[in-house]
Structures are given as structure tokens and as C-alpha cells.
Design an enzyme around this catalytic site. Structure first.
Site, PDB file in Angstrom:
ATOM      1  N   VAL A 154       0.873  -1.177   0.000  1.00 60.40           N
ATOM      2  CA  VAL A 154       0.000   0.000   0.000  1.00 60.40           C
ATOM      3  C   VAL A 154       0.911   1.229   0.000  1.00 60.40           C
ATOM      4  O   VAL A 154       1.756   1.365   0.883  1.00 60.40           O
ATOM      5  CB  VAL A 154      -0.934   0.074   1.227  1.00 60.40           C
ATOM      6  CG1 VAL A 154      -1.812   1.329   1.140  1.00 60.40           C
ATOM      7  CG2 VAL A 154      -1.807  -1.156   1.329  1.00 60.40           C
ATOM      8  N   GLU A 155       0.741   2.101  -0.983  1.00 60.66           N
ATOM      9  CA  GLU A 155       1.516   3.336  -1.035  1.00 60.66           C
ATOM     10  C   GLU A 155       0.737   4.419  -0.285  1.00 60.66           C
ATOM     11  O   GLU A 155      -0.353   4.817  -0.711  1.00 60.66           O
ATOM     12  CB  GLU A 155       1.743   3.761  -2.481  1.00 60.66           C
ATOM     13  CG  GLU A 155       2.624   2.792  -3.251  1.00 60.66           C
ATOM     14  CD  GLU A 155       2.747   3.164  -4.716  1.00 60.66           C
ATOM     15  OE1 GLU A 155       3.897   3.230  -5.202  1.00 60.66           O
ATOM     16  OE2 GLU A 155       1.711   3.382  -5.379  1.00 60.66           O
ATOM     17  N   VAL A 156       1.271   4.860   0.833  1.00 66.34           N
ATOM     18  CA  VAL A 156       0.642   5.919   1.617  1.00 66.34           C
ATOM     19  C   VAL A 156       1.251   7.243   1.171  1.00 66.34           C
ATOM     20  O   VAL A 156       2.457   7.471   1.324  1.00 66.34           O
ATOM     21  CB  VAL A 156       0.854   5.689   3.125  1.00 66.34           C
ATOM     22  CG1 VAL A 156       0.295   6.863   3.933  1.00 66.34           C
ATOM     23  CG2 VAL A 156       0.188   4.382   3.558  1.00 66.34           C
ATOM     24  N   ALA A 194       5.013   2.559  -7.560  1.00 68.98           N
ATOM     25  CA  ALA A 194       4.885   1.252  -8.204  1.00 68.98           C
ATOM     26  C   ALA A 194       4.383   1.384  -9.642  1.00 68.98           C
ATOM     27  O   ALA A 194       4.902   0.712 -10.544  1.00 68.98           O
ATOM     28  CB  ALA A 194       3.948   0.355  -7.399  1.00 68.98           C
TER      29      ALA A 194
END
Length: 319
Positions: A154-156, A194
Site C-alpha cells: 500500500v503506497e501511503v 509502483a
């Protein structure tokens, strides 16, 4: 009073496309209650079908205490539920006007301490957070990699005014509690990380196939038989250091000039994404697609992913 990850009991899901449905499945498997809304005519039935199809896989992974495939409510609107919502995961269309309207509404109605996260795959929250007049500091992007119920990342991505003392750690800890691997993106950038890395490889792949350098089938085989295997275990910097005998600088000094010449050549042959280019490439790839059972391929992919993720979880490679 702020909400900690342990206080998050009810999550709101907005949008039940591929990503929203997958998030819903994961939240249910982790023992959370989910409130779901989506205006599409068949959204409720499609979600039910999706959950039934994915639940055996989630059961195989391991269900948390209180997990239930039925612990969700599909609602026409969230208006009457904001008092019980502890976290919001938005999965709407990638349209800026839509997000601005939606986030203005959510910011006005959600309790001040509730994090409002977007699954957006490329639109930074700074592009729509200006409409949040009450608590813009609790807005950020929580971008998963598809499918979220299987892939850990998960990219925060906070915007410049997101509260990094309370909100960012709260979101990171919440995603970790789900078994995810959250990474913090320090600066907003279109596409985040990503997808940008993926896009760089894809553009070169499209160029190579469209120029007749290699077939689409052999291009896929090249990736899955080399880069894909290594990248599932180590990232580019660690791999570079290993290739340099343990010295990253030595790797760059030794292979850097050659890599620079390859990169220069790539720029000369960039896939332009014109309508004609897309049509020609699609015509080249179509025979491979016609010969492939994509449903079986996806099932096999998920089975191998589960085994790989399990193996990595038992090592230091997924800490």
C-alpha cells in the site's frame, strides 16, 4: 480524541469495482464491519458474487477473529452512518471533478478524527484536497496494488498539509494491522512509485514488441523467467549491490556507462501511445491473448502468489 488502529471497527468502502471489491474482501477477512456504497445498477450483486469467489482464498490465507463474509451492509448513501464510520477507503473513478465533489462531501460529514484515504492509482490528493474546508489534514492516498486482498503493498501518499504526526502513522498502522506492507511516499508525484516503475518497463516492452524485436509471448517469458523471479525477492538497489560484489557504487561504475547507452537508445524508440500505435500493437498481441485462458491464468497466478507470500512471510524478505 484520535482513533487508533485498534479502535477502527467499521470501514466505509466507496466504489466496488475491482479495487473496492478486493478491499471489502480483505476488511471482512480481518474481522471488520464494512459499509459499502456504489451507484452502479449491478454493484451489490457483483460484490456478493466476488466475495463468494474470493472467500475460499482468504480462508486459506487465514481469517482474523470475527471475520465474516456477511459482515457488510450495502447502502444507497452514507448519510446516516457517519457516526459509526472509523476509516474511509475511496475507490471511485479516476476523475478529478468526481473526487473533488466526493471529498468535499466526506470531509463535511465524517467525524474529524476519521482518516479519508483514496485508492487513486495516480491522482495526488493535493489536486482535490482544497475542497475540504474542515479537516484537510486527515486526507491522503492509500494506493494498493491489485488485487489488494493478496498483494501486500500500500503506497501511503500524504499531501503537503496532511498531519504527519497523527494521521500518517494511524493510516500506516491500520494497513499493517491488515497484514499489508505500507510504504510512505515522502513527496507527491503523479502515478506514485509502483505504477511509475511498472510504466517504465511496460513502455519499453511495448516498444520492443511493436518494433518486431521480440514477440509478445517471448517478452512475457523473458520477464517471468528472469526479472520477475528476482524482483519478487529483492529490489533493484539490493540486487545492484549484490551484482557489484556487495558494493553498490562499484556496480554503477562498472555497468553504468553501458546502461546509460541502453537508456539513450530507449529514448530514441519510445512507444508513442498514438491511436495508430495502440491499434498496431494490439493486433500483434491479440494472437497470444486468443491462445490464453485468462481465467485459468489468473487462478494459477493467485495460487502461486499465496505460496510466495507465505514463504516470504517466514523469512526476512517481507518484514
Amino acid at each position: 480524541m484520535s482513533i487508533t488502529k485498534k479502535d477502527i471497527k467499521t470501514v466505509a468502502i466507496i466504489g466496488t469495482g475491482v479495487i473496492g471489491a478486493s478491499w471489502t474482501a480483505l476488511f471482512l477477512a480481518r474481522g471488520l464491519k464494512v459499509l459499502v456504497t456504489d451507484p452502479a445498477p449491478d454493484a451489490e450483486q457483483n460484490l456478493e458474487t466476488y466475495l463468494k469467489a474470493q472467500w475460499p482464498t482468504l480462508t486459506q490465507i487465514g481469517l482474523s477473529e470475527g471475520a465474516s463474509i456477511n459482515n457488510y451492509t450495502f447502502v444507497d448513501a452514507l448519510d446516516n452512518y457517519f457516526g459509526e464510520i472509523d476509516f474511509i477507503q475511496e475507490n471511485g473513478p479516476e476523475r478529478l471533478a468526481f473526487k473533488r465533489s466526493l471529498f468535499a462531501y466526506l470531509d463535511e460529514r465524517a467525524r474529524p478524527e476519521v482518516v479519508i484515504a483514496s485508492s487513486s492509482s495516480g491522482i495526488p490528493s493535493s489536486e482535490y484536497v482544497s475542497v475540504c474546508r474542515h479537516h484537510p489534514e486527515r486526507v491522503l492516498v492509500g494506493h494498493p496494488f491489485n488485487p489488494p486482498h493478496l498483494i501486500p503493498l500500500v503506497e501511503v501518499v500524504p499531501h503537503t498539509e496532511t498531519d504527519r504526526v497523527t494521521v500518517v502513522p494511524r493510516a500506516m498502522e491500520f494497513y499493517k494491522s491488515l497484514g499489508k506492507m505500507p510504504v510512505l511516499i515522502q513527496k507527491e508525484i503523479p502515478g506514485f512509485i509502483a505504477n511509475r516503475l511498472q510504466a517504465a518497463l511496460l513502455m519499453e516492452a511495448y516498444s520492443l514488441v511493436s518494433r518486431g524485436v521480440i514477440s509478445a509471448a517471448d517478452l512475457d517469458a523473458t520477464v517471468t523467467s528472469s526479472l520477475g523471479l528476482r524482483w519478487a525477492l529483492n529490489g533493484p538497489f539490493a540486487l545492484n549491490a549484490m551484482a557489484g560484489g556487495g558494493n553498490f557504487q562499484h556496480f554503477l561504475e562498472h555497468l553504468g556507462p553501458a546502461a546509460k547507452s541502453w537508456h539513450d537508445d530507449m529514448h530514441k524508440h519510445t512507444f508513442e501511445m498514438t491511436a495508430e500505435d495502440i491499434k498496431d500493437l494490439s493486433r500483434t498481441v491479440e494472437p497470444m491473448m486468443q491462445a490464453t485462458d485468462l481465467d485459468t491464468l489468473q487462478k494459477e497466478r493467485d495460487e502461486v502468489l499465496l505460496k510466495l507470500i507465505d514463504m516470504k512471510s517466514k523469512s526476512s524478505l517481507l518484514e
